[in-house]
Motif scaffolding. Structure first.
Motif, short mmCIF file in Angstrom:
data_model
loop_
_atom_site.label_atom_id
_atom_site.label_comp_id
_atom_site.label_asym_id
_atom_site.label_seq_id
_atom_site.Cartn_x
_atom_site.Cartn_y
_atom_site.Cartn_z
N LYS A 1 0.81 -1.21 0.00
CA LYS A 1 0.00 0.00 0.00
C LYS A 1 0.85 1.27 0.00
O LYS A 1 0.57 2.23 -0.73
N LEU A 2 1.90 1.26 0.81
CA LEU A 2 2.78 2.43 0.88
C LEU A 2 3.51 2.63 -0.45
O LEU A 2 3.65 3.74 -0.93
N ARG A 3 3.96 1.51 -1.06
CA ARG A 3 4.66 1.60 -2.35
C ARG A 3 3.73 2.15 -3.42
O ARG A 3 4.14 2.98 -4.24
N GLU A 4 2.49 1.67 -3.40
CA GLU A 4 1.49 2.14 -4.37
C GLU A 4 1.35 3.65 -4.34
O GLU A 4 1.14 4.30 -5.35
N LYS A 5 1.45 4.19 -3.11
CA LYS A 5 1.29 5.64 -2.94
C LYS A 5 2.60 6.38 -3.17
O LYS A 5 2.69 7.59 -2.96
N GLY A 6 3.65 5.62 -3.54
CA GLY A 6 4.92 6.24 -3.87
C GLY A 6 5.81 6.56 -2.69
O GLY A 6 6.68 7.42 -2.78
N HIS A 7 5.59 5.87 -1.56
CA HIS A 7 6.42 6.13 -0.38
C HIS A 7 7.57 5.15 -0.30
O HIS A 7 7.40 3.97 -0.59
N LYS A 8 8.71 5.67 0.10
CA LYS A 8 9.88 4.82 0.27
C LYS A 8 9.74 4.03 1.57
O LYS A 8 9.28 4.55 2.57
N ILE A 9 10.14 2.76 1.52
CA ILE A 9 10.07 1.94 2.73
C ILE A 9 11.47 1.85 3.32
O ILE A 9 12.33 1.17 2.79
N THR A 10 11.67 2.54 4.41
CA THR A 10 12.96 2.45 5.09
C THR A 10 12.78 1.57 6.32
O THR A 10 11.66 1.40 6.80
N PRO A 11 13.90 0.98 6.81
CA PRO A 11 13.77 0.13 8.01
C PRO A 11 13.16 0.89 9.19
O PRO A 11 12.39 0.33 9.96
N GLN A 12 13.50 2.17 9.31
CA GLN A 12 12.94 2.98 10.38
C GLN A 12 11.43 3.10 10.26
O GLN A 12 10.68 2.89 11.21
N ARG A 13 11.01 3.45 9.06
CA ARG A 13 9.58 3.63 8.81
C ARG A 13 8.81 2.33 9.08
O ARG A 13 7.73 2.34 9.66
N LEU A 14 9.42 1.24 8.64
CA LEU A 14 8.80 -0.08 8.84
C LEU A 14 8.67 -0.40 10.32
O LEU A 14 7.64 -0.91 10.78
N ALA A 15 9.72 -0.08 11.07
CA ALA A 15 9.72 -0.35 12.52
C ALA A 15 8.64 0.47 13.22
O ALA A 15 7.97 -0.02 14.13
N GLN B 1 5.75 11.88 10.82
CA GLN B 1 5.46 11.72 9.38
C GLN B 1 4.84 10.36 9.10
O GLN B 1 3.84 10.27 8.40
N THR B 2 5.46 9.33 9.66
CA THR B 2 4.99 7.96 9.40
C THR B 2 3.61 7.74 10.02
O THR B 2 2.74 7.13 9.40
N LEU C 1 12.02 3.32 19.94
CA LEU C 1 12.79 2.93 18.76
C LEU C 1 14.19 3.55 18.73
O LEU C 1 15.05 3.12 17.96
N LYS C 2 14.39 4.53 19.57
CA LYS C 2 15.66 5.26 19.61
C LYS C 2 16.85 4.33 19.92
O LYS C 2 17.94 4.51 19.40
N GLN C 3 16.60 3.31 20.77
CA GLN C 3 17.68 2.38 21.12
C GLN C 3 18.15 1.60 19.90
O GLN C 3 19.33 1.43 19.66
N LYS C 4 17.17 1.13 19.12
CA LYS C 4 17.51 0.31 17.95
C LYS C 4 17.94 1.17 16.77
O LYS C 4 18.77 0.77 15.97
N PHE C 5 17.34 2.35 16.66
CA PHE C 5 17.66 3.24 15.54
C PHE C 5 18.11 4.60 16.10
O PHE C 5 17.32 5.53 16.20
N PRO C 6 19.40 4.70 16.46
CA PRO C 6 19.88 5.94 17.11
C PRO C 6 19.69 7.20 16.26
O PRO C 6 19.65 8.30 16.80
#
Ligand SMILES: [Zn+2]
Ligand SMILES: [Zn+2]
Length: 140
Positions: free
Chosen positions: A9-23, A58-59, A44-49
């Motif tokens: 769904k996100l790809r259809e709308k033209g959004h990039k899927i980053t690991p952060q966004r997915l998390a 945004q997400t 999420l800050k611990q896993k994605f500093p």
């Protein structure tokens, strides 16, 4: 919705899927405690500093625009996020801010009937019940 469906769904709308966004998506869509953006950010800050609060917002707003997430705004300007988008009652503690869901088929049927009787098409549906939870009552 499962995560693969969401990615499509996100790809259809033209959004990039980053690991952060997915998390962020995975965390908020599986949460039952109606977190704030800040709580998600801190978790999420611990896993994605390098994650920023702006990315979290945004997400979350992206998921909201896709109709997958409810944003519950409150008079004190705080906002909580809820992946449960079907009609249910929020039982909210005025003191500690804990939010619990109350959900029954009976409620859904009655609510659908009321909405139909009124003859409108709801954009946002929200039922809030304010209380003092047992824990806060004890500490009073
Ligand atoms: Zn409480
Ligand atoms: Zn809820």
């Amino acid at each position: 919705m499962d995560i693969h469906h969401l990615i499509t769904k996100l790809r259809e709308k033209g959004h990039k899927i980053t690991p952060q966004r997915l998390a962020i998506c995975e965390l908020v869509l599986s949460s039952k405690d109606h977190p704030t953006a800040d709580q998600i950010y801190k978790k999420l800050k611990q896993k994605f500093p390098t994650i920023s609060l702006a990315t979290v917002y945004q997400t979350l707003h992206l998921l909201k625009d896709l109709g997958l997430l409810l944003e519950l705004g409150f008079p004190d300007c705080s906002a909580r996020f809820d992946p449960n988008i079907s009609p249910h009652i929020h039982i909210i503690c005025l003191k500690c801010g804990k939010i619990e869901d109350y959900e029954t088929e009976n409620l859904k049927e009655q609510w659908a009937k009321i909405v139909k009787d009124i003859g409108v098409e709801p954009i946002i549906q929200r039922l809030d019940l304010y209380i003092y939870c047992d824990k806060c009552k004890k500490n009073q």
